[in-house]
Enzyme design. Structure first.
Site, PDB file in Angstrom:
ATOM      1  N   GLU A  99       7.602  -9.221   5.301  1.00  0.00           N
ATOM      2  CA  GLU A  99       8.121  -7.675   5.219  1.00  0.00           C
ATOM      3  C   GLU A  99       9.044  -7.216   6.228  1.00  0.00           C
ATOM      4  O   GLU A  99       8.697  -7.480   7.476  1.00  0.00           O
ATOM      5  CB  GLU A  99       6.719  -6.725   5.327  1.00  0.00           C
ATOM      6  N   ASP A 120      -3.020  -2.454  -0.157  1.00  0.00           N
ATOM      7  CA  ASP A 120      -3.837  -1.612   0.801  1.00  0.00           C
ATOM      8  C   ASP A 120      -2.957  -0.190   0.973  1.00  0.00           C
ATOM      9  O   ASP A 120      -3.276   0.590   1.457  1.00  0.00           O
ATOM     10  CB  ASP A 120      -4.406  -1.769   2.103  1.00  0.00           C
TER      11      ASP A 120
HETATM   12  O1  KIV Z   1      -0.038  -2.777   0.370  1.00  0.00           O
HETATM   13  C1  KIV Z   1       1.025  -3.375   0.055  1.00  0.00           C
HETATM   14  O2  KIV Z   1       1.652  -2.553  -0.695  1.00  0.00           O
HETATM   15  C2  KIV Z   1       1.814  -4.447   0.736  1.00  0.00           C
HETATM   16  C3  KIV Z   1       3.382  -4.600   0.220  1.00  0.00           C
HETATM   17  C4  KIV Z   1       3.863  -3.723   0.907  1.00  0.00           C
HETATM   18  C5  KIV Z   1       3.621  -5.869   0.316  1.00  0.00           C
HETATM   19  O3  KIV Z   1       1.274  -5.066   1.246  1.00  0.00           O
END
Ligand code: KIV
Length: 271
Positions: A189, A51
């Protein structure tokens, strides 16, 4: 007639075996057909239709505005570009938090309409019912703990999470709950490396880190960050493998010069 392809696809079982064998998992975000094709050819194990498309594709400040329809559009494009990689699609903000019926319906739309192989959603205990229902419908779920960008207005900052004992304890508890619920992997994260190491050793499913140190079972980066398309975004967890921003700006400048000076097109580029 068999519809099986010759290519050996990466699945959640493959990732499980990789963890067991100590082979690190590579994951990168992708949002369109052309880049997905390149990343698949390069041999990346997992592509995440993140997202983060809300930021890097649509130019929003946060991931909150992107909709389920937008995510489905991006995922459909990515799926058309791959032969081997596993495709995980983010459930966007608002498509699963209300209740498990809505969460399940969102996950089913993703699986039915995109051809993706799994979904990812953010959170621990608070979204456990939804995770269980999605998994019992046969949809593989990747969890996401630590800095969960859909909660940015609750956190108030993009700083490292779980530095304090209480938040670290909750994260460890949540990781166990996600494992028990049947998640096939968990993104960690922006948490301290020692905590990610402890979580990774304490669960049997793979952890995929972003800003969580080298001891996770795999790593993920946003493609725009690692290819240097975003010059302004330089957190310490990003390693830039290209400087595409400068390369593209310089190439387009040269093109403009060539057009203005009538150097382009030349005779061999004309009919
Ligand atoms: O949406 C995204 O890019 C993510 C990553 C940062 C893991 O969830």
């Amino acid at each position: 007639m068999s519809v099986n392809k010759e290519v050996k696809r990466i699945t959640s079982n493959t990732l499980q075996k990789m963890k067991a064998n100590g082979e690190k998992i590579s994951m990168i975000t992708a949002y369109d057909f052309s880049f997905a094709r390149l990343f698949d050819e390069a041999g990346v194990d997992v592509m995440l239709v993140g997202d983060s498309a809300s930021n890097v594709m649509a130019g929003h400040e946060t991931t909150l505005p992107i909709t389920l329809d937008h995510m489905i559009y991006h995922a459909q494009s990515v799926v058309r570009g791959i032969n081997r990689s596993m495709i995980v699609v983010d459930l966007p903000f608002g498509s699963y938090q209300s209740n498990s019926d809505i969460a399940l319906a969102s996950a089913i739309r993703i699986m039915k309409e995109t051809g993706g192989h799994a979904i990812k959603l953010e959170g621990g205990e608070e979204v456990l019912d939804s995770i269980k229902r999605i998994i019992s419908a046969g949809v593989p779920v990747m969890g996401h703990l630590g800095l969960t960008p859909q909660s940015i207005y609750k956190f108030g900052t993009y700083n490292v999470r779980a530095k304090e004992e209480a938040e670290a304890a909750k994260l460890k508890h949540d990781a166990k709950l996600l494992e028990e619920a049947g998640c096939f992997a968990i993104v960690l994260e922006k948490i301290p490396a020692h905590l990610a190491k402890e979580v990774t050793a304490s669960i049997s499913i793979p952890t995929i880190g972003i800003g969580a140190g080298v001891d996770c079972d795999g790593q993920v980066l946003v493609m725009h960050d690692m290819l240097g398309i975003n010059k302004e975004f330089q957190p310490r967890f990003v390693r830039r493998y290209l400087e595409l921003h400068d390369m593209i700006v310089n190439a387009v400048k040269q093109y403009i010069t060539d057009v203005k000076s009538k150097d382009f097109p030349n005779q061999s580029e004309s009919y």
